[in-house]
Motif scaffolding. Structure first.
Motif, PDB file in Angstrom:
ATOM      1  N   GLN A 147     162.594 -27.918  13.000  1.00 41.48           N
ATOM      2  CA  GLN A 147     162.254 -26.778  12.148  1.00 41.48           C
ATOM      3  C   GLN A 147     161.815 -25.652  13.068  1.00 41.48           C
ATOM      4  O   GLN A 147     161.516 -25.900  14.232  1.00 41.48           O
ATOM      5  CB  GLN A 147     161.155 -27.152  11.175  1.00 41.48           C
ATOM      6  N   PRO A 148     161.784 -24.427  12.557  1.00 43.85           N
ATOM      7  CA  PRO A 148     161.396 -23.318  13.432  1.00 43.85           C
ATOM      8  C   PRO A 148     159.980 -23.535  13.963  1.00 43.85           C
ATOM      9  O   PRO A 148     159.098 -23.958  13.214  1.00 43.85           O
ATOM     10  CB  PRO A 148     161.441 -22.099  12.502  1.00 43.85           C
ATOM     11  N   THR A 192     169.633 -26.182  17.342  1.00 42.17           N
ATOM     12  CA  THR A 192     168.940 -25.454  16.279  1.00 42.17           C
ATOM     13  C   THR A 192     167.873 -24.526  16.858  1.00 42.17           C
ATOM     14  O   THR A 192     167.721 -23.377  16.425  1.00 42.17           O
ATOM     15  CB  THR A 192     168.278 -26.446  15.296  1.00 42.17           C
ATOM     16  N   LEU A 193     167.145 -25.013  17.842  1.00 40.17           N
ATOM     17  CA  LEU A 193     166.047 -24.204  18.389  1.00 40.17           C
ATOM     18  C   LEU A 193     166.554 -23.092  19.301  1.00 40.17           C
ATOM     19  O   LEU A 193     166.082 -21.963  19.229  1.00 40.17           O
ATOM     20  CB  LEU A 193     165.059 -25.104  19.151  1.00 40.17           C
ATOM     21  N   THR A 211     160.955 -32.744  19.167  1.00 38.55           N
ATOM     22  CA  THR A 211     161.176 -31.723  18.140  1.00 38.55           C
ATOM     23  C   THR A 211     161.872 -32.256  16.886  1.00 38.55           C
ATOM     24  O   THR A 211     162.739 -31.601  16.330  1.00 38.55           O
ATOM     25  CB  THR A 211     161.994 -30.583  18.732  1.00 38.55           C
ATOM     26  N   GLU A 235     168.843 -30.836  17.674  1.00 42.24           N
ATOM     27  CA  GLU A 235     167.581 -30.082  17.682  1.00 42.24           C
ATOM     28  C   GLU A 235     167.606 -28.996  18.758  1.00 42.24           C
ATOM     29  O   GLU A 235     167.127 -27.877  18.536  1.00 42.24           O
ATOM     30  CB  GLU A 235     166.411 -31.036  17.915  1.00 42.24           C
ATOM     31  N   SER A 281     156.837 -21.802  16.675  1.00 39.63           N
ATOM     32  CA  SER A 281     156.427 -20.515  17.255  1.00 39.63           C
ATOM     33  C   SER A 281     156.586 -20.529  18.775  1.00 39.63           C
ATOM     34  O   SER A 281     156.522 -21.578  19.414  1.00 39.63           O
ATOM     35  CB  SER A 281     154.965 -20.234  16.901  1.00 39.63           C
ATOM     36  N   ASP A 282     156.775 -19.337  19.322  1.00 39.91           N
ATOM     37  CA  ASP A 282     156.825 -19.197  20.776  1.00 39.91           C
ATOM     38  C   ASP A 282     155.517 -19.656  21.404  1.00 39.91           C
ATOM     39  O   ASP A 282     155.499 -20.202  22.502  1.00 39.91           O
ATOM     40  CB  ASP A 282     157.086 -17.734  21.159  1.00 39.91           C
TER      41      ASP A 282
END
Ligand code: ADP
Length: 312
Positions: free
Chosen positions: A169-170, A191-192, A165, A188, A172-173
């Protein structure tokens, strides 16, 4: 041994060492300049290839002299270049890196260029390649739209997906739900998941967050402290090998390249993490990213020498 597809970025690293980092408008006389191949995807592909995996490296370059840095490196190492895309519409990626000599603090400007513009059509053209692969290893440094599409195709073909990762960054599920093994570093992971990974207990909570999203296995890398490994059945810390690190940039890339190599050889998650840790421990003892990746014989010799440090 299963085939491995490594999909990701390529940038030319342009590194200068300087007595101090310039302030706006200032020109500083630096001491050392080095240029070489880099980018998370490329580093991981090279690490896996040198470690003995059957790698198909996929990235995208411009049609310029920096593209030759990638192609020449691959030819020298005996890597297959048939899945490298090239375009005239964007430049090959580059990273301007300034490192302050005493503090090792740095400032970096990355222009991802071609490798951040991988089109849907290009991803679709990888259908046959994926069908013959056992593992897909990818990161978040190319355009995420390409990663999402490729991971979806991989799942449809029964290919196991490893997602590193970085850079975070964002996501999606839906992408997360298709990942077999996720390999965030501690920043990371926080953040996630929103869970600060300060100790083993918190690492476990972050792993549970990933499980809830449908990820099957989690390895949170913790730099010189090692890696936290979790499946739904078993979890725990694997300490890092004790070495004198001189340059830890690319440690995560080394680890991921080693991981996919060992998994494609049929090792279980824990054995694979030991192999990956050895590869990373060798790489942090050398300066650079792509050039610091060891060859298989060095990894095997290191594992032999450090047998007593291995834990299960
Ligand atoms: P990233 O580069 O993505 O931040 P980490 O710094 O977490 O990744 O490092 C990845 C792995 O590399 C670690 O889990 C560990 O196995 C190895 N590693 C990193 N730093 C060191 C170190 N100083 N000594 C030994 N191994 C290290």
């Amino acid at each position: 041994m299963g085939r491995v597809v490594v999909f990701g970025s390529f940038v030319v690293d342009l590194m200068s060492r300087t007595p101090h980092l310039p302030v706006p408008g200032e020109t500083v006389k630096g001491s050392v300049f080095k240029m070489g191949p880099g980018g998370k995807g490329f580093n991981q592909g090279v690490a896996a290839h040198k470690a003995g995996a059957e790698v198909s490296m996929v990235t995208k370059l411009g049609k310029d002299s920096f593209a030759d840095v990638a192609l020449d490196t691959m030819h020298t190492l005996g890597m297959d270049t048939s899945h490298i895309f090239q375009t005239e519409e964007a430049e090959t990626g580059s990273a301007l890196i300034m490192v302050e000599e005493k503090s090792s603090q740095n400032e970096i400007v990355v222009v991802l260029g071609a490798c951040s513009r991988i089109t849907d059509a290009e991803v679709e053209s990888l259908s046959d390649l994926l069908s013959g692969a056992e593992y897909l290893l990818t990161q978040l440094e190319t355009n995420v739209s390409a990663v999402e599409k490729l991971v979806e195709m991989a799942k449809e073909r029964g290919v196991k997906v490893i997602l590193n990762t970085a850079p975070v960054q964002p996501i999606s599920d839906q992408l997360l739900s298709r990942v077999d093994l996720i390999t965030p570093n501690e920043v990371e992971a926080e953040t996630l998941s929103g869970i600060a990974v300060t100790d083993e207990e918190n690492a476990g909570r972050a792993a549970d967050w990933f499980f809830q999203k449908g990820v099957k296995a989690v390895m949170i890398t913790l730099g010189g402290r090692g890696v936290y490994i979790a499946t739904r059945e078993k979890r725990g810390m694997l300490p890092a090998f004790r070495v004198d690190a001189v340059d830890t940039t690319g440690a995560g890339d080394a680890f991921n390249g080693g991981l996919v190599t060992a998994l494609a050889e049929g090792k279980d998650l824990w054995e694979a993490a030991i192999f990956a840790s050895a590869l990373a421990a060798l790489s942090v003892q050398r300066i650079g990213t792509t050039p610091s990746m060891p060859v298989r014989a060095e990894i095997d010799a290191f594992l032999q020498e450090h047998r007593e440090e291995q834990h299960d």
